[in-house]
Design an enzyme around this catalytic site. Structure first.
Site, short mmCIF file in Angstrom:
data_model
loop_
_atom_site.label_atom_id
_atom_site.label_comp_id
_atom_site.label_asym_id
_atom_site.label_seq_id
_atom_site.Cartn_x
_atom_site.Cartn_y
_atom_site.Cartn_z
N SER A 73 0.89 -1.18 -0.04
CA SER A 73 0.09 -0.09 0.15
C SER A 73 0.96 1.15 0.23
CB SER A 73 -1.07 0.10 1.14
OG SER A 73 -1.30 1.25 1.55
N GLU A 79 -7.34 -10.80 -6.85
CA GLU A 79 -8.53 -9.85 -6.50
C GLU A 79 -8.74 -9.29 -8.12
OE1 GLU A 79 -8.33 -7.20 -2.60
OE2 GLU A 79 -6.29 -7.42 -3.72
#
Ligand code: ARG
Length: 464
Positions: free
Chosen positions: A284, A297
């Site tokens: 992140s 994902e």
């Protein structure tokens, strides 16, 4: 005006009194996406020219000229020096125009007895046949990676879930083999679809057939098609095969997406059943601790576009009268994107399967919570003569009592267990273990490690 258009090369320009606007030209052109059909367009043209020469419709010299010109065009495309022109609308006219530049009249004779309508249908089928072969090999690659993972974990126990609630213990090997079965059906569907892709539309010409003495069987044989399309109207307008392919592709992605969802859950620190190698994850930009399972994902997300392409093609076809309509030009981008997405996804998943680290301790700890062996206790009582419904009731009471005490069924002393049924003896503790539970499901399709190993052997033989 007509002369000016002819110079630009539109194949129908002599019929028109004014040129189309630049916007219309851009709107109707397909060259910037259908140029990827070039190799198949050339392959189809060469087979057509060979047949025309064999039938005496063009001369042997014409054929030789066409072959020489096409060889040069292939080289130019490979070298990146081929000039694709929007003015020439699509891949077919771009190649034909260049051929005529290179070899003169022979190039102009190539289109005898055919139309872009049967030409484009042939190109797509050749393209899709090759794509199906690639995808089939990739499915087998992913299956092999999953079989390897299953073999390493034939004895690894995790909780199996229904309704996302702990249900019964299963082995991780068994769980992986469930996906191997799904991808096996996907490969079967591809093989079945391939049979209907592999038929030749060429020879149908624009829609009604041709007045020339063609030999469609010869072209089919040259191109490796199993048969010809038997109705010219259907041949130029049928896109069922593309829809079928997209349906098969949507199912592949659906399976990938289900697996992705599990990988994401398993990798969540709350669950911690697996880790996925760093090369498939990203961090992140703000939270330094994060390691996100981006690949699964994204695969889950890309399933949406592949499902969308299936609906796009179904919708494209539903209102079309016979025979060819320009609507059909819209078949290509969804089809290409479906092939690209499925191909990339399968390749990356096979690689990622080898980057999965299983954490057996976390799986085991989870399987020990949630009374995963309650059914085993019920089955034990049934084997001692209690009707199943009464056994279910007795075990439900035992579970409730464990809930109150905050312990597992196997933690209850024998005298306490016997308060729920006098049929319970000391041998119950063997039944309540995770290993005893999975080993007892020892039949074809069951989760017992012995069965997992048998299934692995069966798949290894199939996958070669
Ligand atoms: N670019 C067209 C397509 O993709 C090729 C066939 C065009 N045929 C025609 N009659 N306009 O379908």
């Amino acid at each position: 005006m007509t002369a000016q258009l002819s110079k630009k090369g539109e194949a129908w320009s002599a019929r028109f009194s004014e040129p189309v606007s630049d916007l219309v030209k851009r709107y109707t052109a397909s060259v910037f996406f259908d140029k990827r059909l070039a190799q198949f367009d050339i392959q189809g043209s060469l087979a057509h020219a060979d047949m025309l020469a064999h039938q005496g419709i063009i001369s042997a010299q014409d054929l030789a000229d066409i072959q020489r010109g096409m060889a040069q065009i292939e080289a130019e495309i490979a070298a990146g020096s081929f000039e694709w022109l929007l003015d020439l609308e699509d891949v077919h006219l771009n190649i034909e125009k260049r051929l005529t530049e290179l070899v003169g009249d022979a190039g102009k004779r190539l289109h005898t007895g055919r139309s872009r309508n049967d030409q484009v249908a042939t190109d797509i089928r050749l393209y899709l046949r090759a794509a199906i072969d690639d995808i089939t090999a990739l499915l087998h690659g992913l299956q092999t990676a999953l079989v390897d993972l299953a073999e390493q974990n034939a004895d690894t126990i995790l909780p199996g879930f229904t309704h996302m609630q702990v249900a019964q213990p299963v082995t991780f090997g068994h769980h992986m083999l469930a996906y191997v079965e799904m991808f096996g059906r996907d490969a079967e569907r591809m093989a079945d679809c391939r049979r209907r892709v592999n038929r030749l539309p060429l020879g149908a010409a624009a829609l009604a057939g041709t007045t020339f003495p063609t030999d469609r069987a010869r072209v089919a044989q040259t191109l490796g098609f199993e048969d010809v399309c038997h109705n010219s109207l259907d041949a130029v307008s049928d896109r069922d095969f593309a829809i079928e392919f997209c349906a098969g592709a949507a199912l592949i992605m659906t399976h990938v997406s289900r697996m992705s969802e599990e990988l994401v859950i398993w990798m969540s620190p709350r669950v911690g059943f697996i880790d996925i190698a760093d090369r498939f994850c990203t961090g992140s930009s703000i939270m330094p601790q994060k390691k996100n399972p981006d690949v699964p994902e994204l695969a889950r997300g890309k399933t949406g576009r592949v499902n969308g392409h299936l609906v796009a093609l179904l919708t494209l076809m539903k209102g079309q009268p016979l025979a060819y309509n320009k609507d059909n030009q819209e078949d290509k981008e969804p089809l290409f994107d479906t092939v690209d997405t499925v191909t990339d996804t399968l390749r990356i998943f096979a690689d990622m399967a080898r980057g999965i680290t299983v954490k057996p301790d976390a799986m085991r700890a989870a399987a020990l919570q949630g009374y995963a062996t309650a059914t085993d206790l019920a089955d034990y009582l049934v084997k001692k003569g209690l009707p199943f419904r009464d056994a279910h009731e007795a075990v439900a009471r035992a579970v409730r009592s464990c809930d109150e005490r905050g312990c597992d069924l196997a933690d209850l002393p024998l005298e306490d267990l016997r308060t729920f049924s006098g049929l319970i003896d000391a041998d119950i503790y063997g039944v309540l273990t995770l290993e005893g539970s999975v080993a007892a499901r020892n039949h074809v399709g069951g989760t017992a490690p012995q069965q997992v190993r048998a299934a692995i052997a069966r798949w290894r033989e199939k996958l070669g």
